[in-house]
Design a protein around this motif. Structure first.
Motif, mmCIF file in Angstrom:
data_model
loop_
_atom_site.group_PDB
_atom_site.id
_atom_site.type_symbol
_atom_site.label_atom_id
_atom_site.label_comp_id
_atom_site.label_asym_id
_atom_site.label_seq_id
_atom_site.Cartn_x
_atom_site.Cartn_y
_atom_site.Cartn_z
ATOM 1 N N SER A 179 -5.059 1.418 14.687
ATOM 2 C CA SER A 179 -6.360 2.094 14.639
ATOM 3 C C SER A 179 -6.201 3.551 14.251
ATOM 4 O O SER A 179 -6.981 4.088 13.431
ATOM 5 C CB SER A 179 -7.038 1.981 16.012
ATOM 6 N N PHE A 182 -5.118 3.829 10.412
ATOM 7 C CA PHE A 182 -6.209 3.494 9.496
ATOM 8 C C PHE A 182 -7.277 4.595 9.497
ATOM 9 O O PHE A 182 -7.827 4.946 8.441
ATOM 10 C CB PHE A 182 -6.831 2.154 9.896
ATOM 11 N N ALA A 189 -13.596 5.804 9.282
ATOM 12 C CA ALA A 189 -13.417 4.346 9.384
ATOM 13 C C ALA A 189 -12.600 4.054 10.641
ATOM 14 O O ALA A 189 -11.865 4.898 11.155
ATOM 15 C CB ALA A 189 -12.710 3.798 8.152
ATOM 16 N N ALA A 191 -10.524 0.604 12.821
ATOM 17 C CA ALA A 191 -10.045 -0.776 12.737
ATOM 18 C C ALA A 191 -9.398 -1.152 14.078
ATOM 19 O O ALA A 191 -8.929 -0.301 14.841
ATOM 20 C CB ALA A 191 -9.043 -0.925 11.602
ATOM 21 N N VAL A 209 -12.939 -4.293 11.071
ATOM 22 C CA VAL A 209 -13.056 -2.977 10.438
ATOM 23 C C VAL A 209 -14.498 -2.498 10.589
ATOM 24 O O VAL A 209 -15.444 -3.290 10.454
ATOM 25 C CB VAL A 209 -12.674 -3.031 8.946
ATOM 26 N N TRP A 215 -19.723 -2.431 12.572
ATOM 27 C CA TRP A 215 -18.520 -3.242 12.359
ATOM 28 C C TRP A 215 -18.829 -4.304 11.307
ATOM 29 O O TRP A 215 -19.857 -4.960 11.334
ATOM 30 C CB TRP A 215 -18.098 -3.940 13.660
ATOM 31 N N LEU A 219 -13.895 -9.215 6.155
ATOM 32 C CA LEU A 219 -13.082 -8.292 5.359
ATOM 33 C C LEU A 219 -13.416 -8.381 3.871
ATOM 34 O O LEU A 219 -13.023 -7.505 3.090
ATOM 35 C CB LEU A 219 -11.584 -8.594 5.578
ATOM 36 N N GLN A 226 -9.765 -0.329 0.079
ATOM 37 C CA GLN A 226 -9.875 -0.329 1.544
ATOM 38 C C GLN A 226 -9.001 -1.415 2.160
ATOM 39 O O GLN A 226 -8.367 -1.209 3.197
ATOM 40 C CB GLN A 226 -11.338 -0.522 1.946
ATOM 41 N N ARG A 227 -8.958 -2.563 1.515
ATOM 42 C CA ARG A 227 -8.138 -3.649 2.036
ATOM 43 C C ARG A 227 -6.655 -3.312 1.931
ATOM 44 O O ARG A 227 -5.855 -3.656 2.796
ATOM 45 C CB ARG A 227 -8.444 -4.948 1.278
ATOM 46 N N LEU A 230 -5.883 -0.999 4.702
ATOM 47 C CA LEU A 230 -5.882 -1.761 5.950
ATOM 48 C C LEU A 230 -4.536 -2.462 6.148
ATOM 49 O O LEU A 230 -3.932 -2.422 7.231
ATOM 50 C CB LEU A 230 -7.032 -2.768 5.942
#
Length: 254
Positions: A179, A182, A189, A191, A209, A215, A219, A226-227, A230
């Motif tokens: 967390s 990220f 943001a 996570a 996320v 939330w 995904l 962003q992925r 992550l």
């Protein structure tokens, strides 16, 4: 001179008479000593017999005591029933029992037992004894195996508990670092890793996320960049943990 001679002869006669009397007394004393010696010898023989009787009694007493102990070990009912022994009118009062009648019944029972015994197949009895012995051996082995099984199950349970505890500790550490990383890479943001709905950490973890107070449900709503951030955050958080968790234990669902 004659008077002196007569006096001397008279004195000699007196001494001879006195000597004869002493000899008689000595003989009488010898007889008395022989009698006393014989009596003493008889008393010694009697004492020896008594000593042997005492020794035999002590030996018989010890043998009887050992026999009683052996019977009590062999027959458990004696310990529970011995308080009834010797009581008049009790189940073990044999004062009115006719021994001859009991002896005749015993002989008749033995005779009947011998006749019946000839009808029994000795080989079958031997096979039965061996089968019973084998059964006892199998039961003993079964008890040993059951005890070993219980010990193994206990060890497995302890290992599972330690594994689960380690997994929860790993999840807490990785989730916190994940967390933080990220949020640093992608400001505003957040996570987290959480168990699936209705499940626990043992069932796996789901990546969630969020942006601001919202939330994401999936995904797939994230962009490619962003992925990627992550995934990078998750890898870095795993590397920060001193012991990398087994892949089968910490399953992350994308």
């Amino acid at each position: 001179r004659k008077a002196a001679y007569d006096n001397a002869e008279c004195a000699l006669k007196d001494k001879r008479a006195e000597l004869k009397q002493k000899d008689a007394e000595i003989k009488q004393m010898d007889k008395e000593m022989d009698r006393l010696q014989e009596k003493l010898e008889k008393e010694r023989v009697k004492a020896k017999k008594k000593e042997h009787e005492v020794q035999r009694f002590e030996k018989d007493s010890k043998d009887a005591s050992r026999a009683v102990d052996s019977m009590m070990r062999e027959h458990g009912w004696i310990s529970t029933e011995k308080h009834q022994f010797g009581k008049e009118g009790g189940p073990y009062d044999f004062s009115k029992v006719k021994v001859d009648d009991v002896h005749r019944k015993l002989e008749a029972t033995r005779s009947r037992q011998d006749k019946e015994g000839k009808k029994i197949n000795k080989k079958v009895m031997g096979m039965f004894d061996r089968a019973e012995q084998e059964y006892q051996e199998v039961m003993n082995k079964k008890r040993i195996i059951e005890n070993d099984k219980a010990k193994i199950e206990k060890v497995i349970e302890e290992l599972d508990e330690k594994k689960n505890q380690a997994l929860k500790t790993t999840w807490a550490k990785v989730n916190r670092d994940f967390s933080s990383i990220f949020s640093t890479l992608l400001p505003n943001a957040k996570a987290k890793l959480e168990p699936p709905e209705g499940g626990t950490v043992l069932d796996g973890l789901v990546l969630r996320v969020g942006f601001g107070d919202c939330w994401k449900d999936s995904l797939s709503e994230l962009s490619g960049g962003q992925r990627s951030l992550l995934a990078l955050s998750l890898i870095l958080s795993l590397l920060l943990f001193k012991v990398a968790p087994p892949a089968s234990s910490l399953a992350v669902l994308f």
